[in-house]
Design an enzyme around this catalytic site. Structure first.
Site, mmCIF file in Angstrom:
data_model
loop_
_atom_site.group_PDB
_atom_site.id
_atom_site.type_symbol
_atom_site.label_atom_id
_atom_site.label_comp_id
_atom_site.label_asym_id
_atom_site.label_seq_id
_atom_site.Cartn_x
_atom_site.Cartn_y
_atom_site.Cartn_z
ATOM 1 N N ASP A 1 2.220 -22.049 -3.008
ATOM 2 C CA ASP A 1 3.079 -21.183 -2.202
ATOM 3 C C ASP A 1 2.954 -21.436 -0.698
ATOM 4 O OD1 ASP A 1 0.564 -20.069 -2.098
ATOM 5 O OD2 ASP A 1 1.172 -18.058 -2.746
ATOM 6 N N ARG A 2 1.922 -22.178 -0.283
ATOM 7 C CA ARG A 2 1.788 -22.454 1.154
ATOM 8 C C ARG A 2 2.275 -23.859 1.486
ATOM 9 N NH1 ARG A 2 -3.742 -19.947 3.521
ATOM 10 N NH2 ARG A 2 -3.661 -17.988 2.378
ATOM 11 N N LYS B 1 6.142 -16.711 -1.330
ATOM 12 C CA LYS B 1 6.318 -17.817 -0.415
ATOM 13 C C LYS B 1 6.402 -19.085 -1.252
ATOM 14 C CE LYS B 1 1.375 -17.692 0.792
ATOM 15 N NZ LYS B 1 0.797 -16.393 0.463
ATOM 16 N N LYS C 1 -3.491 -12.525 -10.599
ATOM 17 C CA LYS C 1 -2.504 -11.824 -9.779
ATOM 18 C C LYS C 1 -1.390 -11.309 -10.687
ATOM 19 C CE LYS C 1 0.212 -14.011 -6.884
ATOM 20 N NZ LYS C 1 1.027 -14.381 -5.727
ATOM 21 N N SER D 1 -5.498 -19.235 -5.324
ATOM 22 C CA SER D 1 -4.700 -19.849 -4.259
ATOM 23 C C SER D 1 -5.426 -20.948 -3.496
ATOM 24 C CB SER D 1 -4.220 -18.747 -3.327
ATOM 25 O OG SER D 1 -3.270 -19.259 -2.444
ATOM 26 N N HIS D 2 -5.673 -20.708 -2.210
ATOM 27 C CA HIS D 2 -6.251 -21.756 -1.364
ATOM 28 C C HIS D 2 -7.775 -21.808 -1.467
ATOM 29 C CE1 HIS D 2 -6.262 -17.966 0.722
ATOM 30 N NE2 HIS D 2 -7.273 -18.402 1.444
ATOM 31 N N GLU E 1 4.657 -16.050 7.155
ATOM 32 C CA GLU E 1 3.364 -15.642 7.686
ATOM 33 C C GLU E 1 2.735 -16.813 8.428
ATOM 34 O OE1 GLU E 1 1.094 -12.628 5.143
ATOM 35 O OE2 GLU E 1 1.638 -14.192 3.733
ATOM 36 N N GLU E 2 1.851 -16.481 9.358
ATOM 37 C CA GLU E 2 1.177 -17.517 10.131
ATOM 38 C C GLU E 2 0.273 -18.394 9.262
ATOM 39 O OE1 GLU E 2 -2.245 -17.102 10.090
ATOM 40 O OE2 GLU E 2 -1.869 -15.200 9.042
ATOM 41 N N SER E 3 -0.071 -17.900 8.070
ATOM 42 C CA SER E 3 -1.016 -18.591 7.199
ATOM 43 C C SER E 3 -0.330 -19.656 6.344
ATOM 44 C CB SER E 3 -1.719 -17.573 6.312
ATOM 45 O OG SER E 3 -0.749 -16.790 5.640
ATOM 46 N N THR F 1 0.039 -8.131 6.662
ATOM 47 C CA THR F 1 -0.279 -9.397 6.009
ATOM 48 C C THR F 1 -0.196 -9.273 4.489
ATOM 49 O OG1 THR F 1 -1.687 -10.091 7.823
ATOM 50 C CG2 THR F 1 -2.173 -11.036 5.671
ATOM 51 N N ASP G 1 -1.946 -22.937 -5.421
ATOM 52 C CA ASP G 1 -0.910 -22.407 -6.303
ATOM 53 C C ASP G 1 0.506 -22.701 -5.807
ATOM 54 O OD1 ASP G 1 -1.316 -20.659 -4.161
ATOM 55 O OD2 ASP G 1 -0.631 -18.921 -5.297
ATOM 56 N N ARG H 1 -9.701 -11.526 -6.677
ATOM 57 C CA ARG H 1 -10.370 -12.823 -6.509
ATOM 58 C C ARG H 1 -11.867 -12.647 -6.452
ATOM 59 N NH1 ARG H 1 -6.673 -16.146 -2.132
ATOM 60 N NH2 ARG H 1 -4.757 -15.472 -3.164
ATOM 61 N N THR I 1 -5.702 -8.911 -0.698
ATOM 62 C CA THR I 1 -4.398 -9.255 -0.134
ATOM 63 C C THR I 1 -3.472 -9.831 -1.206
ATOM 64 O OG1 THR I 1 -5.608 -9.882 1.866
ATOM 65 C CG2 THR I 1 -3.287 -10.461 1.800
ATOM 66 N N ASP J 1 -0.793 -25.617 -1.054
ATOM 67 C CA ASP J 1 -2.100 -25.093 -1.458
ATOM 68 C C ASP J 1 -2.259 -25.065 -2.982
ATOM 69 O OD1 ASP J 1 -0.381 -22.974 -2.027
ATOM 70 O OD2 ASP J 1 -1.878 -21.462 -1.528
HETATM 71 C C1 VG1 Z 1 -4.533 -14.719 3.437
HETATM 72 C C2 VG1 Z 1 -3.473 -14.896 4.504
HETATM 73 C C3 VG1 Z 1 -2.241 -14.095 4.153
HETATM 74 C C4 VG1 Z 1 -1.739 -14.500 2.767
HETATM 75 C C5 VG1 Z 1 -2.864 -14.341 1.754
HETATM 76 C C6 VG1 Z 1 -2.480 -14.829 0.389
HETATM 77 O O1 VG1 Z 1 -4.925 -13.366 3.383
HETATM 78 O O2 VG1 Z 1 -3.965 -14.532 5.761
HETATM 79 O O3 VG1 Z 1 -1.256 -14.304 5.128
HETATM 80 O O4 VG1 Z 1 -0.663 -13.699 2.375
HETATM 81 O O5 VG1 Z 1 -4.005 -15.093 2.180
HETATM 82 O O6 VG1 Z 1 -2.051 -16.147 0.417
HETATM 83 P P1 VG1 Z 1 -6.254 -12.798 4.088
HETATM 84 O O7 VG1 Z 1 -6.340 -11.365 3.697
HETATM 85 O O8 VG1 Z 1 -7.380 -13.646 3.607
HETATM 86 O O9 VG1 Z 1 -6.032 -13.003 5.549
HETATM 87 V V1 VG1 Z 1 -2.358 -17.143 -0.901
HETATM 88 O O10 VG1 Z 1 -1.544 -18.607 -0.674
HETATM 89 O O11 VG1 Z 1 -3.997 -17.154 -0.874
HETATM 90 O O12 VG1 Z 1 -1.775 -16.265 -2.186
HETATM 91 CO CO CO Z 2 -1.355 -19.677 -2.303
#
Ligand code: VG1
Ligand code: CO
Length: 553
Positions: free
Chosen positions: A291-292, A386, A136, A123-124, A373-375, A354, A289, A32, A28, A287
């Site tokens: 962005d959240r 984001k 990335k 990221s998270h 996004e919901e995340s 997503t 990096d 990773r 996504t 988070d």
């Molecule tokens: C998750 C989230 C998605 C987000 C992605 C990257 O992906 O659901 O909404 O864009 O992480 O965010 P997945 O495929 O695990 O559902 V980040 O802050 O990790 O770059």
């Molecule tokens: Co992130």
């Protein structure tokens, strides 16, 4: 400014790979893997070589490089700098120690007219030798590379025989300056100031500062990750919040052993502070990096889907959006709360798969201003990622404008637009086979569900989401299974594309109650029928043995 130079005619190496790697398909958001996996010889180099062979403009181009400071960043920075020099990059722009948030990187790419950027982050996901690492690629618009490009990179890795790297250049980037590897310059800048300038062009900082002075107490948790230095400067130094407002503000290589994931489970300390205590009026976390964002008020949690709707409804409180919005977009699993607002505002609302990369074309073509996004991701056309701190400032700007609490704002919103009860249930680390079997079984049963009863309601649609990009007409298939009921309620199922251990199943649940209905339920109660029905339909507990989700949002 220090000046160091490394050059010698025969310092370029060509390193042969005995066998190419076959598992470097980005998910996504980038590639990773566990840190250990990434550390195997030539693994990072293979992916970076494929990037340099695929990205256009590398020879003579400018590249932005940085990351969230997690374990492995320093080593990867060194490798990528040496490979960039070997590939004829003219200049790499990076920051002191390479600390660069994802939104700040996006901004730098745009501002410096770079050909793109490489961001080192998972990221998270947790960090450290036992955690995860990631790479990335962002393109020249500052946004995550489109799937067509990441597919090309992936196919390049599968047949890669060798990579090019500059030998032995160890440059230290712990202070600003211009350094050289061969003829390639490495500009080490502070990086934070550029981002702060951008924020000051969007928001009315004076107004927020005045608002915070009225004993409006805020707490920000950087979760030992990249936003600490940015948040300290913005919230404490410029906006005058108390010193100590920014918690866990020093980026650590292992994020203090925690998951830098701003949700109620992994940012529990902050959540407890706001939900159980009475001291703070506003809480936020970002988070790994940056962005959240998670937004909390006193005794009140803001669901990210609601957050997007509220930012949209109140966008004109922010100077940069005072003329209104061009349009908005949300990822498919995000609740339709923003759709209702967009309809009332008379602006278009798009539904994308997503992942932030799918917003790029809509932002670039001027069809949307905000998206989310919901995340826990929200952003705008100011960058192509984001942006966690931007969302925090957006919230503070609205509250300063309306002079109200988070809770009041939420209730005003629901009273006007109705409430989308929403929750995401994550089942993490399921054995891959179990998860894929479960998912395929649901897929095969979807079409027969239409017209039947689910959670006491009629199923009007059951499919796997297909997206046709309205700008380039590219088609992306199988982006999530959805079961849509006749009152608009939905259940969506997806397998995560960012996890590194086994598979993660995400169940998204949504149920709309109009402004005349009961707006004060616990979402888990309001969604109980959907939760029970999807468990029995998809056989989640039966097949995984998990009695409840790992994370509930
Ligand atoms: C998750 C989230 C998605 C987000 C992605 C990257 O992906 O659901 O909404 O864009 O992480 O965010 P997945 O495929 O695990 O559902 V980040 O802050 O990790 O770059
Ligand atoms: Co992130």
């Amino acid at each position: 400014m220090s000046l160091k130079e490394f050059s010698s005619e025969d310092s370029q190496l060509s390193v042969a790979l005995s066998t190419p790697f076959t598992d470097q398909k980005p998910g996504t958001s980038g590639l990773r893997k566990s840190t250990k996996y990434f550390l195997q010889p030539h693994y990072l180099e293979s992916f970076v070589e494929a990037i340099f062979r695929t990205l256009s403009g590398v020879q003579g181009g400018v590249l932005v490089l940085g990351g969230d400071g997690r374990f492995g960043n320093a080593h990867a920075m060194n490798v990528i700098l040496r490979m960039a020099a070997a590939h004829g990059v003219q200049k790499v722009i990076t920051t002191v120690n390479g600390i660069l948030s994802t939104p700040a990187a996006s901004h730098l790419i745009r501002k410096k007219r770079a050909i793109g950027g490489i961001i080192l982050s998972a990221s998270h996901n947790s960090g450290g030798p036992e955690g995860d690492f990631g790479v990335k690629l962002n393109g020249s618009n500052g946004g995550p590379a489109a799937e067509s490009l990441t597919d090309e990179i992936y196919s390049c890795t599968k047949t890669l025989e060798k990579y090019k790297i500059f030998n032995d250049a160890q440059i230290s980037i712990n202070e600003p300056g211009r350094y050289f590897i061969g003829s390639m310059s490495v500009d080490v800048i502070d990086g934070i100031d550029d981002y702060i300038d951008l924020m000051q062009n969007i928001f009315d900082f004076d107004r927020i500062r005045e608002f915070l002075k009225n004993d409006f107490l805020i707490a920000f948790d950087a979760l030992h990750a990249v936003t600490g230095p940015y948040a300290k400067k913005i919230l404490e130094d410029i906006l005058g919040a108390n010193s100590g407002t920014v918690r866990n503000g020093k980026p650590l290589e292992d994020f203090g052993g925690c998951h830098p994931d701003p949700n109620l489970t992994y940012a529990k300390d902050l959540a407890d502070l706001l939900l159980d205590g009475n001291k703070y009026d506003f809480g936020a976390a970002c988070d790994g990096d940056g962005d959240r964002n998670m937004i909390l008020g006193r005794n009140c949690f803001v669901n990210p889907s609601d957050s997007l709707a509220i930012l949209t409804a109140n966008a004109t409180c922010v100077p940069a959006y005072s003329d209104g919005l061009l349009g908005v977009a949300r990822s498919m699993p995000t609740s339709s709360a923003v759709d209702v607002v967009a309809k009332e505002l008379g602006i278009p609302c798009f539904e994308t798969p997503t992942g932030w990369k799918f917003f790029g074309n809509l932002l670039d073509s001027g069809q949307i201003t905000l998206c989310g996004e919901e995340s826990f991701g929200t952003g705008s056309n100011h960058v192509r990622e984001k942006d966690g701190l931007w969302a925090v400032l957006f919230w503070l700007q609205i509250l300063a404008h309306k002079q109200c609490s988070v809770k009041d704002l939420m209730h005003q919103h629901w009273n006007r637009f109705g409430r989308h009860y929403y929750s995401r249930h994550d089942y993490e680390s399921i054995a891959s086979d179990t998860a894929h079997d479960l998912y395929s079984r649901v897929e095969s049963k979807l079409s027969s569900l239409v017209g039947k009863t689910f959670a006491g309601l009629n199923v009007v649609k059951a499919d796997n989401f297909l997206y046709k990009d309205p700008v380039d007409n590219s088609v992306t298939m199988r982006q999530g299974q959805r079961i849509i009921l006749d009152d608009g309620s939905r259940v969506v199922l997806r397998l995560s594309g960012t996890g590194t251990k086994g598979a993660t199943l995400r169940i998204y649940l949504e149920n709309y109650v109009s402004s005349h209905g009961n707006l004060n339920q616990d979402p888990q109660v309001a969604l109980a029928d959907l939760i029970e029905s999807i468990d029995s339909f998809a056989e989640i507990t039966k097949r995984t043995g998990m009695l409840k989700p790992t994370v509930i949002t």
